[in-house]
Design a protein around this motif. Structure first.
Motif, short mmCIF file in Angstrom:
data_model
loop_
_atom_site.label_atom_id
_atom_site.label_comp_id
_atom_site.label_asym_id
_atom_site.label_seq_id
_atom_site.Cartn_x
_atom_site.Cartn_y
_atom_site.Cartn_z
N SER A 27 89.69 18.26 90.41
CA SER A 27 90.04 17.12 89.58
C SER A 27 89.17 17.04 88.33
CB SER A 27 89.92 15.82 90.38
OG SER A 27 88.59 15.63 90.83
N GLY A 28 87.86 17.31 88.46
CA GLY A 28 86.98 17.28 87.29
C GLY A 28 87.34 18.35 86.29
N SER A 72 90.25 19.76 86.05
CA SER A 72 91.58 19.44 85.53
C SER A 72 91.49 18.46 84.38
CB SER A 72 92.45 18.87 86.65
OG SER A 72 92.64 19.80 87.68
N ALA A 73 90.63 17.43 84.55
CA ALA A 73 90.47 16.44 83.48
C ALA A 73 89.87 17.07 82.23
CB ALA A 73 89.59 15.29 83.97
N TYR A 94 102.10 14.77 89.52
CA TYR A 94 100.96 15.13 88.69
C TYR A 94 101.35 16.17 87.64
CZ TYR A 94 98.17 12.61 92.09
OH TYR A 94 97.66 11.63 92.90
N ALA A 96 92.48 11.81 79.32
CA ALA A 96 91.83 12.67 80.31
C ALA A 96 91.00 11.85 81.31
CB ALA A 96 90.93 13.68 79.60
N ILE A 97 90.28 10.85 80.82
CA ILE A 97 89.46 10.01 81.70
C ILE A 97 90.36 9.21 82.66
CG2 ILE A 97 87.92 8.01 81.78
CD1 ILE A 97 86.65 9.06 79.19
N TYR A 140 91.53 11.49 85.35
CA TYR A 140 90.44 11.78 86.28
C TYR A 140 90.19 10.61 87.23
CZ TYR A 140 85.80 12.60 88.15
OH TYR A 140 84.73 12.76 89.00
N LEU A 197 92.82 10.56 89.96
CA LEU A 197 92.56 11.57 90.98
C LEU A 197 91.37 11.20 91.85
CD1 LEU A 197 93.11 14.85 88.89
CD2 LEU A 197 94.62 13.91 90.65
N ASP A 198 90.36 10.60 91.23
CA ASP A 198 89.16 10.23 91.98
C ASP A 198 89.45 9.11 92.96
OD1 ASP A 198 86.58 11.06 92.38
OD2 ASP A 198 85.69 9.55 91.07
N GLY A 220 84.37 12.25 95.18
CA GLY A 220 84.03 12.24 93.76
C GLY A 220 83.05 11.12 93.47
#
Length: 265
Positions: free
Chosen positions: A14-15, A17-18, A194, A231-232, A235, A238-239, A246
């Motif tokens: 996830s990190g 990916s972001a 996603y 992007a944040i 993320y 996902l987190d 995460g």
């Protein structure tokens, strides 16, 4: 366990990916602006129709973000409720041990304490995969030991109501444990959601870059802020979808189980 490996892999991805989405948004934004500068629409009517199309796509992106974010929050709350449910199930089963013959109670109470310690370690050790697997195997083994000891204790007590009450409580305790460790980790949106989210974000960035082609002095700050916010947001979604692995945790809810463990002393 395969599901633990899968969830941990998702958390690690996830990190990246972001970060990849952030870089991709900047690139696509630049490409869109480059295309816009070379093939900017000439007539106002064409520009207006293109603006309506842009608005529809941006609206769809916002709707998809809201949908995934809302779903992630809902499942996050469900996982916290499951912790409380498990604590209640363990506490109920533990109290029903009082119905057994006195000489059979100490061994079962000791097994309950070991079981609760193992259940706590499963989630407290994340994202340490090896430690989590050890605690999970230990908890599953203790389930069998508790059941066997409970059946023998019920035979010694010789009371049918006591047997029904205790074994029913144990079944519920084991069921919620399975739900937390397996089912909850599989309750996620399909991967296509996603894929759509990432695709729409990139398309929106390209359209935003294309739209700014008519501006002589384009602000780099706005481009970076746009990419960073998207992007944040992705993320965070996902987190929240994969807590404990995460930055976002549900450890505070575990205090219910910790307090229950203290009451068993």
């Amino acid at each position: 366990m395969n599901f633990v490996h899968f969830a941990t892999d998702i958390a690690h991805v996830s990190g990246f990916s972001a970060l990849g989405l952030f870089i991709g948004l900047l690139l696509v934004f630049g490409i869109g602006r480059y295309i816009g500068v070379r093939w900017l629409l000439a007539t106002e009517s064409e520009h207006t129709s293109a603006g309506l199309l842009d608005g529809a796509i941006f609206g769809l992106l916002g709707l998809l973000i809201a949908f995934t974010f809302s779903g992630a929050i809902s499942r996050f709350d469900d996982r916290k409720e499951m912790v409380i449910t498990e604590a209640n199930a363990i506490g109920t089963a533990y109290l029903r041990l009082d119905l057994l013959a006195v000489e059979t109670q100490p061994a079962l109470r000791a097994l309950f304490r070991q079981y609760l310690d193992a259940r706590l370690e499963i989630y407290q050790k994340l994202p340490d995969l090896k430690a989590t697997e050890v605690a999970l195997v230990r908890a599953n083994a203790l389930q069998g030991e508790i059941w066997s000891a409970a059946v023998k204790a019920c035979e010694v007590t010789g009371s049918v109501p006591t047997t029904n009450l205790l074994l029913t409580a144990l079944n519920e305790m084991f069921d919620i444990a399975t739900q937390r460790t397996v089912v909850a980790l599989e309750m996620h949106p399909p991967t296509i959601i996603y894929v759509m989210l990432f695709s729409l974000a990139l398309i929106s960035a390209g359209l935003a870059g294309y739209t700014t082609a008519g501006i002589a002095k384009h602000s780099l700050t706005h481009m970076v802020v746009f990419a960073a916010i998207i992007a944040i947001t992705v993320y965070v979604i996902l987190d929240i979808e994969y807590p404990r692995l995460g930055l976002i945790r549900v450890n505070s809810v575990d205090r219910v189980l910790v307090e229950l463990r203290k009451s068993m002393e």
